[in-house]
Enzyme design. Structure first.
Site, PDB file in Angstrom:
ATOM      1  N   LYS A  92     -63.285 -50.105  42.275  1.00  0.00           N
ATOM      2  CA  LYS A  92     -64.588 -49.765  41.700  1.00  0.00           C
ATOM      3  C   LYS A  92     -65.295 -48.730  42.577  1.00  0.00           C
ATOM      4  CE  LYS A  92     -68.244 -52.535  42.563  1.00  0.00           C
ATOM      5  NZ  LYS A  92     -69.383 -51.787  43.143  1.00  0.00           N
ATOM      6  N   ASN A  93     -65.372 -49.011  43.874  1.00  0.00           N
ATOM      7  CA  ASN A  93     -66.164 -48.124  44.729  1.00  0.00           C
ATOM      8  C   ASN A  93     -65.536 -46.743  44.891  1.00  0.00           C
ATOM      9  OD1 ASN A  93     -68.052 -50.082  44.991  1.00  0.00           O
ATOM     10  ND2 ASN A  93     -67.539 -50.674  47.088  1.00  0.00           N
ATOM     11  N   ASP A 147     -68.284 -56.683  51.937  1.00  0.00           N
ATOM     12  CA  ASP A 147     -68.061 -57.065  50.544  1.00  0.00           C
ATOM     13  C   ASP A 147     -67.103 -58.261  50.395  1.00  0.00           C
ATOM     14  OD1 ASP A 147     -69.789 -55.105  49.716  1.00  0.00           O
ATOM     15  OD2 ASP A 147     -68.247 -53.724  48.982  1.00  0.00           O
TER      16      ASP A 147
HETATM   17  C1  UD1 Z   1     -70.921 -48.884  49.849  1.00  0.00           C
HETATM   18  C2  UD1 Z   1     -70.287 -49.770  48.796  1.00  0.00           C
HETATM   19  C3  UD1 Z   1     -70.740 -51.217  48.964  1.00  0.00           C
HETATM   20  C4  UD1 Z   1     -70.479 -51.682  50.389  1.00  0.00           C
HETATM   21  C5  UD1 Z   1     -71.082 -50.711  51.392  1.00  0.00           C
HETATM   22  C6  UD1 Z   1     -70.729 -51.058  52.832  1.00  0.00           C
HETATM   23  C7  UD1 Z   1     -70.046 -48.235  46.957  1.00  0.00           C
HETATM   24  C8  UD1 Z   1     -70.432 -47.860  45.572  1.00  0.00           C
HETATM   25  N1  UD1 Z   1     -70.662 -49.287  47.496  1.00  0.00           N
HETATM   26  O1  UD1 Z   1     -72.327 -48.940  49.604  1.00  0.00           O
HETATM   27  O2  UD1 Z   1     -70.026 -52.033  48.045  1.00  0.00           O
HETATM   28  O3  UD1 Z   1     -71.066 -52.958  50.574  1.00  0.00           O
HETATM   29  O4  UD1 Z   1     -70.593 -49.385  51.135  1.00  0.00           O
HETATM   30  O5  UD1 Z   1     -69.365 -51.126  53.002  1.00  0.00           O
HETATM   31  O6  UD1 Z   1     -69.153 -47.632  47.543  1.00  0.00           O
HETATM   32  N2  UD1 Z   1     -78.194 -47.050  54.964  1.00  0.00           N
HETATM   33  C9  UD1 Z   1     -79.309 -46.452  55.472  1.00  0.00           C
HETATM   34  N3  UD1 Z   1     -79.636 -45.193  55.047  1.00  0.00           N
HETATM   35  C10 UD1 Z   1     -78.877 -44.510  54.138  1.00  0.00           C
HETATM   36  C11 UD1 Z   1     -77.716 -45.127  53.625  1.00  0.00           C
HETATM   37  C12 UD1 Z   1     -77.397 -46.402  54.056  1.00  0.00           C
HETATM   38  O7  UD1 Z   1     -80.018 -47.033  56.300  1.00  0.00           O
HETATM   39  O8  UD1 Z   1     -79.219 -43.355  53.797  1.00  0.00           O
HETATM   40  C13 UD1 Z   1     -77.836 -48.425  55.398  1.00  0.00           C
HETATM   41  C14 UD1 Z   1     -77.892 -49.411  54.249  1.00  0.00           C
HETATM   42  O9  UD1 Z   1     -79.210 -49.896  54.063  1.00  0.00           O
HETATM   43  C15 UD1 Z   1     -76.950 -50.494  54.693  1.00  0.00           C
HETATM   44  C16 UD1 Z   1     -75.901 -49.716  55.496  1.00  0.00           C
HETATM   45  O10 UD1 Z   1     -76.493 -48.458  55.817  1.00  0.00           O
HETATM   46  O11 UD1 Z   1     -77.596 -51.405  55.540  1.00  0.00           O
HETATM   47  C17 UD1 Z   1     -74.591 -49.505  54.762  1.00  0.00           C
HETATM   48  O12 UD1 Z   1     -74.806 -48.700  53.644  1.00  0.00           O
HETATM   49  P1  UD1 Z   1     -73.717 -47.692  53.089  1.00  0.00           P
HETATM   50  O13 UD1 Z   1     -72.525 -47.645  53.988  1.00  0.00           O
HETATM   51  O14 UD1 Z   1     -74.400 -46.413  52.765  1.00  0.00           O
HETATM   52  O15 UD1 Z   1     -73.313 -48.421  51.753  1.00  0.00           O
HETATM   53  P2  UD1 Z   1     -73.292 -47.857  50.296  1.00  0.00           P
HETATM   54  O16 UD1 Z   1     -72.623 -46.539  50.261  1.00  0.00           O
HETATM   55  O17 UD1 Z   1     -74.615 -48.025  49.662  1.00  0.00           O
END
Ligand code: UD1
Length: 421
Positions: free
Chosen positions: A22-23, A308
């Site tokens: 999915k991701n 996850d």
């Molecule tokens: C992706 C996955 C999700 C998974 C996560 C971590 C997809 C669609 N989703 O989510 O299933 O749980 O990776 O493996 O691929 N953060 C910030 N600022 C930002 C971006 C993120 O502070 O600009 C923080 C988030 O709040 C969170 C952490 O970084 O605490 C991880 O987020 P991130 O790695 O960006 O996850 P996603 O890409 O949203």
């Protein structure tokens, strides 16, 4: 609203096919926005999140056709006629923000709604914004929307992420493929989904090196071509189904499973007393008789233990001998499944980002409620090991990330059915 009824039914046996990720699919789909030529994805999972991304891309003017019962997505963005990703779609799914980088690179402007609150934490977009601004974008927040423009085009730059965010790495990597000059992403995320995206972008003509490591170098090109690309195996679905025989006993072969995708998770399963073997066609997981041993788990970016799979692992550890300490380091509010598991007799003490799980001899079936995608499947896993009936309600979360969960588990002998509501 549908619910799922699970009745603990003893050891499982058989094979479960694992779908495309999915991701990975959710980041590969927006890559179509980078090119005028068709991008076709094979091995796509059939999930509501994929339908949400389809609707979003179509709202931007892309053509997305679902073929072969949803396993092939034929996309074309030759005629983009809208650059606004509307709140109505974005609020359903945070991954919608992955259209920002590609649209900005291709069109020079993009307006994308902020995703808003999410049940598992704040999940801001500061890292995405920081990365795109480093490439020369001007980004403003107005009325809940990010208004981004790059009037003189994007320019390669060094981007040093303060955290290895998966989404920010994907967004900025896609944008950099069409920027002028060289972009270096430092402290980039190393998840297999990033490698899959880079592999697809290279097929489209992008020049990318270092994906899978924390430094990714992208040499911008003038335009990208079309391509056909198979979506990588879903390591989270894989890990979830590996836990089914671990918790219920028996032996299940997960078809298409690869150890390199789940190495740190598989190591924890082995420590807990479960055997994982590579077969020619996937991973076989065996638990014959013996007890589950307590193990400590800390979630980390890849190659560490994935956040996850934390909820699902907690369901297993709720049945272990002894006390396990689970530390959640990625999301600040990701233990909402704990009180639901406790309704099934689990002994869990949550303090901030740490959960102490003391195994009980027997979980008991109960009516429980799914609070997010991974939480919902952890309750199903717990139901496989529980005495009596477990009814998991609010399973629309489940349908975002697991295709045919009841059919796949029925095929290995689980007593599970969907109750249409
Ligand atoms: C992706 C996955 C999700 C998974 C996560 C971590 C997809 C669609 N989703 O989510 O299933 O749980 O990776 O493996 O691929 N953060 C910030 N600022 C930002 C971006 C993120 O502070 O600009 C923080 C988030 O709040 C969170 C952490 O970084 O605490 C991880 O987020 P991130 O790695 O960006 O996850 P996603 O890409 O949203």
């Amino acid at each position: 609203m549908d619910s799922i009824l699970v009745t603990g039914n003893g050891p499982l046996s058989g094979q479960i096919p694992i779908a495309g990720a999915k991701n990975a699919c959710l980041t590969l789909m927006p890559a179509t926005l980078l090119s005028e030529e068709p991008l076709t994805l094979t091995n796509a999972p059939r999930l509501s999140d994929i339908r949400t991304m389809t609707a979003l891309l179509q709202s931007l003017g892309a053509e997305v056709t679902s073929l072969q019962n949803g396993q092939v997505l034929a996309m074309s963005s030759h005629d983009l006629n809208n650059h606004v990703a509307d709140y109505d779609i974005v609020r359903k799914m945070r991954a919608s923000n992955l259209v920002l980088g590609p649209m900005l690179a291709r069109l020079g402007h993009a307006v994308v709604s902020l995703p808003g609150g999410c049940a598992i934490g704040a999940r801001p977009m500061d890292l995405h914004i920081h990365g795109l601004e480093a490439l020369g974008a001007e980004i403003e927040l107005r009325d809940g929307y990010l208004h981004a423009k790059a009037p003189r085009g994007l320019k390669g730059a060094v981007v040093d992420f303060s955290f290895a965010s998966v989404g920010a790495t994907e967004n900025v990597m896609m944008a950099a493929t069409l920027a002028k000059g060289t972009t270096v992403l430092k402290n980039a995320a190393r998840e297999p989904e990033i490698v899959d995206l880079a592999t697809c972008l290279r097929k489209m003509g992008a020049r990318i090196e270092g994906d899978g490591t924390s430094v990714i170098t992208i040499e911008g090109v003038d335009r990208l071509n079309g391509a056909t690309h198979p979506v990588v195996t879903d390591r989270i679905e894989l890990g979830t189904y590996m836990l089914a025989p671990a918790i219920a006993g028996g032996e299940v072969e997960c078809l298409g499973g690869r150890l390199d995708l789940v190495a740190s998770f598989a190591a924890k399963l082995e420590q807990a007393g479960v055997t994982v073997t590579e077969t020619g066609q996937g991973l076989k997981v065996t638990r014959k008789g013996g007890p589950i041993r307590a193990v400590d788990v800390t979630t980390e970016p890849f190659p560490g233990f994935p956040t996850d799979l934390q909820a699902q692992m907690m369901a297993l550890l709720a049945t272990a001998e002894g006390t396990s300490v689970l530390e959640e380091r990625i999301f600040e509010n990701r233990f909402m499944h704990a009180p639901e598991l406790m309704r099934m007799g689990a002994r869990i003490d949550v303090q901030g980002g740490t959960a102490r799980v003391t195994g009980v001899e027997q979980l008991k079936g109960a009516p429980v409620m799914a609070t997010d995608l991974r939480a919902s499947v952890s309750l199903i896993l717990a139901g496989l090991a529980a005495e009596g009936e477990t009814v998991v309600s609010r399973v629309y979360h489940l349908d975002r990330g697991y295709e045919h969960v009841e059919t796949k588990l029925q095929a290995v002998g689980a007593k599970i059915e969907r109750i249409r509501g």
